[in-house]
Design an enzyme around this catalytic site. Sequence first.
Site, short mmCIF file in Angstrom:
data_model
loop_
_atom_site.label_atom_id
_atom_site.label_comp_id
_atom_site.label_asym_id
_atom_site.label_seq_id
_atom_site.Cartn_x
_atom_site.Cartn_y
_atom_site.Cartn_z
CD GLU A 31 -2.46 2.28 -3.32
OE1 GLU A 31 -3.48 2.95 -3.55
OE2 GLU A 31 -1.81 2.40 -2.27
CG ASP B 290 -1.86 1.05 1.40
OD1 ASP B 290 -2.86 0.98 0.66
OD2 ASP B 290 -1.67 1.97 2.22
C1 NOJ Z 1 -4.61 3.09 -0.35
C2 NOJ Z 1 -5.78 2.19 -0.09
O1 NOJ Z 1 -6.22 1.63 -1.31
C3 NOJ Z 1 -6.86 3.03 0.56
O2 NOJ Z 1 -8.06 2.30 0.69
C4 NOJ Z 1 -6.35 3.54 1.87
O3 NOJ Z 1 -7.30 4.40 2.45
C5 NOJ Z 1 -5.02 4.28 1.70
N1 NOJ Z 1 -4.09 3.59 0.88
C6 NOJ Z 1 -4.37 4.52 3.04
O4 NOJ Z 1 -3.87 3.31 3.53
#
Ligand code: NOJ
Length: 546
Positions: free
Chosen positions: A246, A204
Site C-alpha cells: 500500500e 500498510d
Molecule cells: C492506510 C489504511 O488503508 C487506512 O485505513 C489507515 O487509516 C491508515 N493506513 C493508517 O494505518
Amino acid sequence: MPLDRDTLWYKDAVIYQVHVRTFHDSNGDGIGDFRGLQSKLDYLQQLGITAIWLMPFFPSPLRDDGYDIADYHSVHSSYGSLEDFENFLGAAHDRGIRVIIELVANHTSDQHPWFQESRSSTDNPRRDWYVWSDTDTLYKETRIIFLDTEKSNWAWDPVSKAFYWHRFFSHQPDLNYDNPAVREQMWQVMNFWLQMGVDGFRLDAVPYLVEREGTNCENLPETHQVLKDLRRRLDENFPGRMLLAEANQWPADLRPYFGNEDEFHMAFHFPLMPRMFMGLKLEDRKPITEILQQTPEIPPSCQWSLFLRNHDELTLEMVTDMERDYMYDSYAASKTMRLNLGIRRRLAPLLSNDRRRIELMNGMLMSLPGTPIIYYGDEIGMGDNINLGDRNGVRTPMQWNGETNAGFSTAPSERLYAPLIQDPVYGFPAVNVLRQKTAEHSLFNWMQRIIAVRKSSAIFGRGSIEFLYPANHRILAYVRKLGNDAILIVNNLSSTAQAVELDLKRYKGNILIEMFGKNMFPRVGDLPYLLTMGPYQFFWFRLRRV
Ligand code: NOJ
Ligand code: CA
C-alpha cells in the site's frame, strides 16, 4: 477445491476485500466475527473470488478501525479467538480461497505495550522503538496525511515529556525502523502468521517506514532496504506467499517497490483509480491512457492490483489540483462527502446507481492489466451513509436479506457496531444478497458472470496491453495478449451511442468471438473494423485465426 499451487497465483486471483466485523455476526453481539465470516464462505465461492483480503482483526482500541494495533499475535475478542481464525483459514483453503491479512508495520496503537514501555522512561530498553525528539521541528518537509484531524506529525507525550513522530493519527506512534530490534520483531510477526498458513500480507503505509532530515520522509532507500530484507526472509522460509504494497504514490515512485523481483509481488495502482472515474465523467479515454502510458514496466513476476473502491476515502492525492477540483465537483458536490484529500463514498452512489456505469467500471477493473479487488458489498451495489463520521459510512454491515438487521445479526438493532443502510434506494429491504440471487438480471448475478469470464482466460491476469487510438476518443480500446492468444476490449465511456472504427490491420483474417455470449462477429478484413456501441457499453472479444 484445492489451492492452485502456482507460485504466481496472485496474478490470476480475483480478490475480495472485507473486514470481519462487517460481514456476519454468529453470536448475536452485533459485531461480525470469524465464525460468521466462515459461514459465508459458500457465498464468496459462488461469487467466484479466489482470495480474501482481511482488514486488521487484531486486539486494538479501534480508534482507526484496527489499523491501531495493540497486539500483533492475537485476535480481537469481538471477532473470536485465534482458533476461530485458524478454522476460518482452513475452511477458506478447503474451498481454494487464499487469505491475505494486514501487516501494519509503520505504526502501532499508543496502547501497545511496546509504546507504553517506550514512553515510560528515556532509559527504557524499548525507548528507541519509536521516533522521539525534544523538538517538533524535525522533518519539516513531510506532508500531513490525515489533514482533517492532525495539525502536525509530532505529538507531545506528557508522560516522558518529549515529542513522538506519527504519520497518521496521533494515537498511532510510528515505529523506529532504524532500530534492528524493531525490524527483527516485524519479521517475527510475519513469521507467526505465515506459520499458521496465511497466503500473503497487505503491507500498510509502506512509504513511511524511515525518516531522514532534509527529505519528505517517503520512499527513502533505507525504507526499501527494510522491505527487501523482509522479502528475502519470506522467500527463504515461505516461497509462494505474497506481499502487496500500500504505497499511495505516483507510478514512477511506485516502481521501486517491485525492486528487481526482490521487494513486493504486488502494489496497488493508486493513480489509475481516480482516472477511471475521471475518464467516465469526461467521456474521454485520455486520463486512463495517459496514466497507463506513464506507468513503467514491472518485472515478470510482479503485478498491479486494481480497485474501484476500498474501505478508505476515494483518494485524490495522486492527481493534480485541477483534476482534484474536477473530481470533487463531479463526485462529491456536498462537502460532507469529502474527507482529507478524498471522497468518502461507495461505488454505486458515486455512479448514481446507474447499472450501465457500474458494469462498465467493473468491466475495466476486470480487463485492464492487474489483479482486481472487489470491495465487499459492491457486488450487490450497496450504498453508503455519509452521516457516519470519518470513513465509517462505507463500512456498514453486509446486507444479506430483507429481514431483521438484514440477516447480518440477531442483536437488537441499536447494538450493531454500525447502523444498517436504511434509505429507500440502497436500504437493505431493496439491496440484499437473497433478493439478488433470485433475480436473474441482478448485479450479483452479473458480477458472478464477469468474474467467470475473466477466469476463463489467463490473458487478463498475465497478458500485455496495447492501446488502440481510434479517432473517437470516447472509446477506450485495447488488445491484451499472451503467447499467441489475444483479446480485444472496447469500452464506450460515453452516455450516448457511439460508432468507432478500429484499426485491426494486424489481425486481418481473425474472427471476433464475443466472450459473454460466445457469438461470432464479422471477420477482420482490409477496412477499419466498425463497431456501434450503446451508452456505456463494452465488449470483450477473443481474436481467433480460423
Ligand atoms: C492506510 C489504511 O488503508 C487506512 O485505513 C489507515 O487509516 C491508515 N493506513 C493508517 O494505518
Ligand atoms: Ca459477533
